[in-house]
Design a protein around this motif. Sequence first.
Motif, PDB file in Angstrom:
ATOM      1  N   GLU A 331       0.811  -1.167   0.086  1.00 17.96           N
ATOM      2  CA  GLU A 331       0.117   0.186  -0.046  1.00 17.96           C
ATOM      3  C   GLU A 331       0.864   1.153  -0.018  1.00 17.96           C
ATOM      4  N   GLN A 332       2.013   1.272   0.496  1.00 16.65           N
ATOM      5  CA  GLN A 332       2.911   2.369   0.652  1.00 16.65           C
ATOM      6  C   GLN A 332       3.470   2.544  -0.527  1.00 16.65           C
ATOM      7  N   GLU A 333       4.049   1.563  -1.385  1.00 17.31           N
ATOM      8  CA  GLU A 333       4.639   1.613  -2.486  1.00 17.31           C
ATOM      9  C   GLU A 333       3.767   1.917  -3.554  1.00 17.31           C
ATOM     10  N   THR A 334       2.260   1.387  -3.781  1.00 16.55           N
ATOM     11  CA  THR A 334       1.494   1.897  -4.762  1.00 16.55           C
ATOM     12  C   THR A 334       0.772   3.081  -4.479  1.00 16.55           C
ATOM     13  N   GLY A 335       0.474   3.467  -3.100  1.00 16.49           N
ATOM     14  CA  GLY A 335      -0.198   4.543  -2.845  1.00 16.49           C
ATOM     15  C   GLY A 335      -1.713   4.255  -2.951  1.00 16.49           C
ATOM     16  N   GLN A 336      -1.969   2.934  -2.966  1.00 12.17           N
ATOM     17  CA  GLN A 336      -3.537   2.536  -2.866  1.00 12.17           C
ATOM     18  C   GLN A 336      -3.859   1.517  -1.758  1.00 12.17           C
ATOM     19  N   THR A 337      -4.954   1.307  -1.490  1.00 10.20           N
ATOM     20  CA  THR A 337      -5.684   0.600  -0.333  1.00 10.20           C
ATOM     21  C   THR A 337      -5.769  -0.546  -1.056  1.00 10.20           C
ATOM     22  N   LEU A 338      -5.292  -1.847  -0.631  1.00  8.82           N
ATOM     23  CA  LEU A 338      -5.447  -3.039  -0.912  1.00  8.82           C
ATOM     24  C   LEU A 338      -6.868  -3.654  -0.629  1.00  8.82           C
ATOM     25  N   PRO A 339      -7.675  -4.152  -1.471  1.00  3.69           N
ATOM     26  CA  PRO A 339      -8.996  -4.657  -0.944  1.00  3.69           C
ATOM     27  C   PRO A 339      -8.833  -5.812   0.337  1.00  3.69           C
ATOM     28  N   CYS A 340      -9.875  -5.982   0.785  1.00  9.69           N
ATOM     29  CA  CYS A 340      -9.713  -6.673   2.184  1.00  9.69           C
ATOM     30  C   CYS A 340     -11.153  -7.772   1.890  1.00  9.69           C
ATOM     31  N   GLY A 341     -10.983  -8.979   2.198  1.00 13.46           N
ATOM     32  CA  GLY A 341     -12.203  -9.888   2.191  1.00 13.46           C
ATOM     33  C   GLY A 341     -13.124  -9.684   3.250  1.00 13.46           C
ATOM     34  N   PRO A 342     -14.268 -10.614   3.211  1.00 17.66           N
ATOM     35  CA  PRO A 342     -15.295 -10.417   4.066  1.00 17.66           C
ATOM     36  C   PRO A 342     -14.740 -10.769   5.474  1.00 17.66           C
TER      37      PRO A 342
END
Length: 354
Positions: A331-342
């Motif tokens: 997330e820090q390297e891409t600047g995006q929040t990774l999805p999360c499962g249920p």
Amino acid sequence: MDPCTIRLSSQFPLLPAISLRRVSTHTSLPSVSHLRHFQRKRFNLEAGGGVRAQKFDEAAFEAERLSLDAAARESMAESSKRDEAEDDPKAWKWVIRKRIWDLLEARNFAQNPRPVHHRIPNFVGAAAAAQKLAELDVFRAARCVKVNPDSPQKQVRFLTLTGGKKLLTPQPRLRTGFFSVLDSSTLTPSTINEACTSVGVAKHGRPIGLDEKIEVDLIVIGSVAVDPTTGARLGKGEGFAELEYGMLRYMGAINDSTPVVTSIHDCQLVDDIPVEKLLIHDVPVDIICTPTQVFFTNTAIPKPQGIYWEKLSPEKLGQIRILRELKRRIEQETGQTLPCGPSEKLPPTAQRRR
């Protein structure tokens, strides 16, 4: 491919796609703080600033490991019953696993630890299968071999170290962190055998992190059942082999061409694993070694590219420190929040000694 995986890969091309379809959704993982003490804090600072070796408590480490192993296997047993009762899409895997576990016990092909249910089963002839594996060209040429920590592959670990190779092995269920590297050049003839055990890995291994620059030439993986015609494989149901595979992909330590080998008993060969029902995280095998035969599967099943974060629940993520570190880093390297499962309700972990 999942759109999230494509997006992350395209925007950060130096990162391999990280994907995981499933890590067993019901199996409990203990926290790692207590056991990490045994592996990572074997030295402490004296008042004068020097370093003093701290005695490694082998008995306490082994007692804790066995306690947590029993708790995890009990959770897996509950998971299998629940999947079958709820007609879960993964229930067919438990049917095959149970058949093989029952067969090993009924024919007395099983070795300790017993019963072999909910384990990578130790089997009669494991040493012979390991010897066949050691005779493979890919093993002889390998400089670094990743081997699972289970009992039936102990002889593979021994042959790796006595063959002058580096051994990369995970701590069981990643409970003390990640992987440890053992270098035969740092071991003596009297300590190599011990270094092939879980206690020995904690005592003699060097823990590594995600930044370790390492090239793995061969992966040896434990199995419950394998189809020699397709290379389709079933593990014990926790998903850690797939998780380890995905993280090694992230590190650049392996790629699609890295051979995956398993050693099993002949009765663990099956012909009823439906390839079309396998999930994208399932790791196929290229070579199967039994006590009597060697199979080159020429598998056409794609190998996993990493971890599918949208399938990983926040509860599961909260139990595996190295995964949280990997998620934070991406997330820090891409600047995006990774999805999360249920969200999911996990079984309680074993009581910890303090």
